[in-house]
Design an enzyme around this catalytic site. Structure first.
Site, short mmCIF file in Angstrom:
data_model
loop_
_atom_site.label_atom_id
_atom_site.label_comp_id
_atom_site.label_asym_id
_atom_site.label_seq_id
_atom_site.Cartn_x
_atom_site.Cartn_y
_atom_site.Cartn_z
N HIS B 114 0.82 -1.22 0.00
CA HIS B 114 0.00 0.00 0.00
C HIS B 114 0.86 1.27 0.00
O HIS B 114 0.31 2.37 -0.03
CB HIS B 114 -0.93 0.02 1.22
N ASP B 242 -4.58 -12.89 2.90
CA ASP B 242 -5.83 -12.52 3.54
C ASP B 242 -7.06 -12.86 2.70
O ASP B 242 -8.17 -12.52 3.07
CB ASP B 242 -5.82 -11.04 3.96
ZN LIG Z 1 -4.14 -7.29 2.49
#
Ligand SMILES: [Zn+2]
Ligand SMILES: [Zn+2]
Lengths: 555, 438
Positions: B114, B242
């Site tokens: 990110h 995830d």
């Molecule tokens: Zn993630």
């Protein structure tokens, strides 16, 4: 007085120590088929004319289990493995009757799938039919919860002579190694038990009432009675004995390299702050990777009697030994012959050495003297390169915290200890190559027996505390206790020290020798949905390998 | 998996950073890889001769500066933990590109996908884009030209997308849970790359509750065909975990078997761990599955203890939705050149305005990014970025493999821009791999 005996592959050495000094020593050839005979004759030589009642301890290092495993002279073993999800059973390499059974314990020690008692019963009956009397029971993550292994033993036990349980072998994780270790233990159990009983009878017959200890691969000792159930711990105790011997002959506390140079091989070991480094997981024997705590050693195929040859690539030394050196009537030139020509030693027949090296010198188009120098320097350079590589590997071992990463503690040897036949002649050259001072201790040729005589009892304990489940588990002892949810790291460590002290004293340790060290202490929060529900603590404490205080006091 | 699967030399860089957390109860905390370590140790994976563990190196600030423009500077926004996790990726790349290993897995934390080009702080648990640091290192050290990043984390790999938005030589494919239902709320199919690099960014937003079947359908029918056409020299998998059915912060139904199959088919040169917060129930099994798949070892027995494929099966609606989505993205990919012409027209520059929120550090950034339309390279980029904390900077980015015209213009702009209202002015020369600041 202390009696130390190392029953090695070639020779059996015995020493009688008094006040920290070697009073008598003896060396006999080992009769591989009758180890007890070798042991008793070496012992008889040093005990002749002595009062057996003056002995305070007897320590043996024996190659019995090692030989049995390496030569495959072992009992057939039945293995019950609860392997759960993970590696495919096809990827396990184990000898004997191997059965993969249902049942699984996960990484937190929670039983996820039960074992099938009927399935175990059927396998026990099949062992009986096949004449298998020794078995191993190993479960994945059994060091976190041994319940299933214990149940297997309870079901099978009545039909067998012995069942080795995985969680009793080591507290470390590694299921394939745990299985191999339990399998090896079960395979030598019968042979070793008979030997241990014979030794005890022999000792009593000599009128000796002192306690008898056996040396382990980590250079520590345990009671001969305790050794009967864990014979696999006695493998590779020979190299460990030599290293302990060197430690007893020198006083340094620095990082050091120990080289034990023989006719065929040179064994390299490393001391960090004066303490021998251990294999991170366990030693390798007969191609099996195990969880047996043992000294980190490397054996290099270079020794005084290594065969010297010339090939297209130039001079090749070792790794084979064709026989003794040419100077002693051997079949080919060796580094020993080169050392004789260079005047580094005055053993053997110099004329024969000159002849053998002369043949090499013609091929190399050099003088005999220069050829000898080349051989000698190349051998030393190759040994030095192996030493540097081993140190480099130790320094490149991964670490798992930022703290350790930044601390970057590196091993930097400041001393080179040399033992074995060619130790003196090679000392100056090797010291120069490795850039450190060299020490060749007195009685270096009996270092193994001295090491056995003076080694202290070692033990290790792993504690796994889970404050959410309120349990404390000690795999090596198969012990489970309940703890309060508020239990702290300090309390876990204190409990561990006390249990380790009790265990080591039970194994024959002198309470004064319990130099304990916390090897690992990790503490993690366990969190469910962003709330801390407990702590997961992992602690490992050891009694460091070292020498008995008796020897320090007497000195 | 067939018994004939070829064994590969796999390098493993394991750095769990057992002494680092964002905060004590944050998902990105000390024991995230503890049970993974347990499982790897208990399986005895490191005892295979063709799997070797390497100690991570420590990345330098110069390594960070090749990928990022840090405000005020790299030393202020990174910690030792970031340098080690980026260093672990670099170590992984070194093993593969020197031929010591066939592939490598950097099991490191903290993660990085990110983190965008300009870094004012931490967002989505990331400060530094560890893949981008590694990619720029590979370009400089080994001269690698074409690279593909396949991001299989459940969250859109918005940082990696941002850094390579205008770069036609780095293909960024991100497959993730639909941004309408999950952080960071981006990664829609129409985010397709900048005008000079249209098609070099591909987003595949999947509906919640997609299972193994859906992921593998996307892999077979979209990702693998696109990779075949792009022909990268290096494939990197941002291996977030995830998407797992047990993950506490997402809503997907991927399994350890699914991850392992994906990895075997994708055959990345380098896999880098990203997110994944089901630390007890997923990570130990998923990571073991990935390692075995990379090394060519039978992974068919790697299953979560509670794995029940029938309970995790995706609905027929989801399957139909994914088929249509894949067809439409595939169509877009095939028409990328036509689309590019239409998009560019006669424009000389293209401008992109962004508002970026650093959720971990609570900073709001407003950014205006201008790219020079260029048919010869990725195009010169200039950035004007200001935060609500009062930091305003200007940056000139000369692209990797740049053309002379873009270089000339970039150097001129850097020379003539006065500091004035800016705290600093940066010249990031990605072609020469250096950063200048004034
Ligand atoms: Zn993630
Ligand atoms: Zn250009």
């Amino acid at each position: 007085m202390i009696l130390g005996i190392d029953v090695g592959g070639t020779h059996t050495d015995a020493v009688l120590m008094e006040e920290g000094r070697v009073r008598k020593k003896a060396k006999v050839l080992t009769d591989a088929d009758r180890l007890l005979t070798s042991l008793s004759s070496a012992a008889a030589m040093v005990l002749d004319g002595e009062d057996p009642q003056k002995l305070r301890r007897v320590v043996l290092s024996t190659t019995l289990s090692t030989n049995a495993i390496v030569q495959g002279k072992v009992d057939k073993v039945g293995m019950i493995l609860a392997s759960g999800p993970g590696l495919s059973p096809a990827d396990f390499r184990l000898e004997g009757a191997v059965h993969f059974v249902s049942g699984y314990v996960n990484h937190r020690g929670i039983e996820v799938a039960p074992i099938d008692r009927e399935e175990i019963g059927r396998i026990a009956r099949s062992f009986e039919r096949e004449g298998i009397e020794h078995a191993g029971a190993v479960g994945k993550f059994s060091t976190r919860n041994p319940k299933q292994e214990l149940a297997v033993k309870e079901i099978m036990g009545p039909r067998l002579k012995h069942v080795s349980l995985g969680h009793r072998m080591s507290g470390n994780l590694n299921f394939p190694r745990r299985a191999a270790t339990a399998c090896l233990n079960a395979s030598v159990w019968g042979t070793y038990k008979r030997f241990a009983e014979d030794v005890q009878v022999f000792i009593r017959e000599q009128g000796i009432t002192a306690p008898v200890y056996i040396l382990k691969a980590d250079g520590g000792t345990f009671n001969i009675a305790d050794s009967a159930d864990f014979p696999v711990q006695t493998i590779l105790s020979g190299p460990a004995a030599s290293i302990m011997g060197v430690m007893s002959m020198v006083s340094g506390r620095e990082d050091a390299v120990v080289l034990d140079m023989g006719g065929t091989t040179t064994d390299i070991a490393v001391l960090a702050g004066g303490v021998p480094l251990l294999e991170p997981l366990g030693v390798v024997i007969g191609g099996y990777k195990t969880l047996i705590r043992g000294m980190l050693t490397r054996s290099v195929g270079l020794g005084g009697d290594s065969a010297v040859k010339t090939t297209d690539d130039g001079l090749v030394i070792g790794p084979r030994r064709e026989g003794v050196a040419a100077a002693f009537g051997g079949p080919c030139p060796t580094p020993t012959d080169a050392m004789i020509i260079l005047g580094l030693t005055d053993i053997g027949d110099r004329r024969k050495a000159l002849n053998a090296i002369g043949a090499v010198s013609q091929k190399l188009n050099l003088s005999v003297e220069d050829t000898a120098k080349r051989i000698f320097e190349q051998m030393c350079a190759e040994i030095a390169a192996h030493v540097r590589q081993m140190i480099d590997e130790v320094n490149r071992r991964p670490v798992y915290t930022i703290h350790e990463m930044l601390e970057d503690a590196r091993l930097a040897p400041r001393m080179l200890y040399l033992v074995g036949g060619p130790a003196k002649p090679v000392s100056q050259c090797l010291g120069g190559l490795l850039g450190c001072p060299v020490c060749v201790p007195d009685h270096a040729e009996a270092a193994n027996a001295v090491g056995a005589a003076l080694a202290r009892t070692t033990s290790e304990i792993t504690l796994l505390a889970d404050t959410e489940r309120k349990t404390l588990f000690i795999p090596e002892r198969g012990m489970q206790k309940s703890i309060p949810a508020t239990c702290s790291m300090q309390e876990v460590v204190e409990t561990g020290r006390e249990l380790l002290r009790q265990a080591a004293v039970g194994m024959g340790a002198d309470p004064e020798d319990l130099e304990m060290e916390v090897v690992e202490a990790q503490e993690f929060n366990m969190i469910k949905q962003f709330y801390t529900t407990g702590k997961n603590m992992r602690v490992k404490i050891q009694v460091k390998p070292g020498l008995i205080s008796l020897c320090r006091k007497e000195r | 998996m067939p018994m004939t699967a070829k064994r590969k030399k796999t390098a493993l860089i394991f750095f769990p950073a057992f002494d680092w957390a964002i905060s004590p109860t944050h998902p990105e905390r000390e024991e995230r890889l503890l049970y993974t370590q347990d499982q790897i140790c208990e399986e005895g994976i490191l005892d295979f001769d063709h799997i070797t563990e390497y100690k991570p190196g420590i990345a330098t600030l110069e390594d960070i500066d090749r990928a990022h423009i840090c405000v005020p500077d790299a030393a202020s926004v990174v910690t030792q933990s970031h340098l080690i996790s980026a260093g672990g990726c670099i170590t992984a790349a070194d093993q593969v590109l020197t031929g010591r290993a066939d592939n490598a897995f950097a099991l490191v934390r903290p993660p990085g996908h990110h983190a965008m080009r300009v870094v004012h702080g931490a967002r989505g648990f990331c400060n530094v884009n560890i893949e981008a640091v590694m990619i720029e290192y590979c370009r400089k050290k080994y001269g690698v030209r074409k690279i593909a990043v396949v991001d299989t984390d459940c969250h859109h790999g918005d940082g990696t997308q941002d850094i390579y938005w205008h770069d036609p030589n780095v293909l960024c494919i991100s497959v993730h849970q639909d941004g309408r239902t999950l952080y960071p709320g981006t990664g829609f199919a129409d985010e397709f790359g900048g005008p000079n690099a249209l098609g070099a960014t591909i987003n595949i937003p999947l509906p919640p509750r997609t299972s193994d079947e859906g992921f593998l359908y996307v892999l077979d029918h979209l990702i693998l065909p696109v990779l075949d056409e792009f022909k990268p020299e290096l494939i990197i998998n941002s291996a977030g975990q995830d998407n797992h059915y047990s993950d506490p912060i997402t809503d997907m139904r991927f399994s350890a078997q699914g991850y392992a199959i994906l990895n075997e088919k994708l055959a990345p040169h380098i896999a880098v761990l990203e997110g994944g917060y089901s630390i007890e129930d997923a990570l130990p099994y998923v990571n073991v599955g990935i390692i075995l798949a990379m090394a060519g070892i039978d992974y068919s027995c790697v299953k979560e203890p509670d794995f029940d494929p029938s309970a995790l099966k995706q609905s027929a609606d989801i399957s139909r939705y994914i088929e249509k989505l894949v067809a439409s993205i595939k169509n877009q990919w095939e028409k990328r050149d036509v689309m590019k012409e239409k998009l560019i027209g006669s424009a000389k520059h293209a401008v992109r305005k962004k508002s970026i929120y650093y959720d971990t550090d609570g900073i709001r950034e407003e950014q205006e990014e201008t790219v020079r339309i260029c048919r010869d390279c990725g195009g010169l980029v200039t950035i004007d970025s200001a935060t609500d904390t009062g930091n305003r900077i200007f940056a000139v980015v000369i692209p990797a493999l740049c053309c002379p015209a873009c270089r000339r213009e970039g150097e001129e702009i850097y020379q003539k821009t006065a500091k004035g209202k800016y705290r600093s002015i940066y010249l990031q020369d990605k072609d020469k791999a250096v950063l200048f600041v004034k």
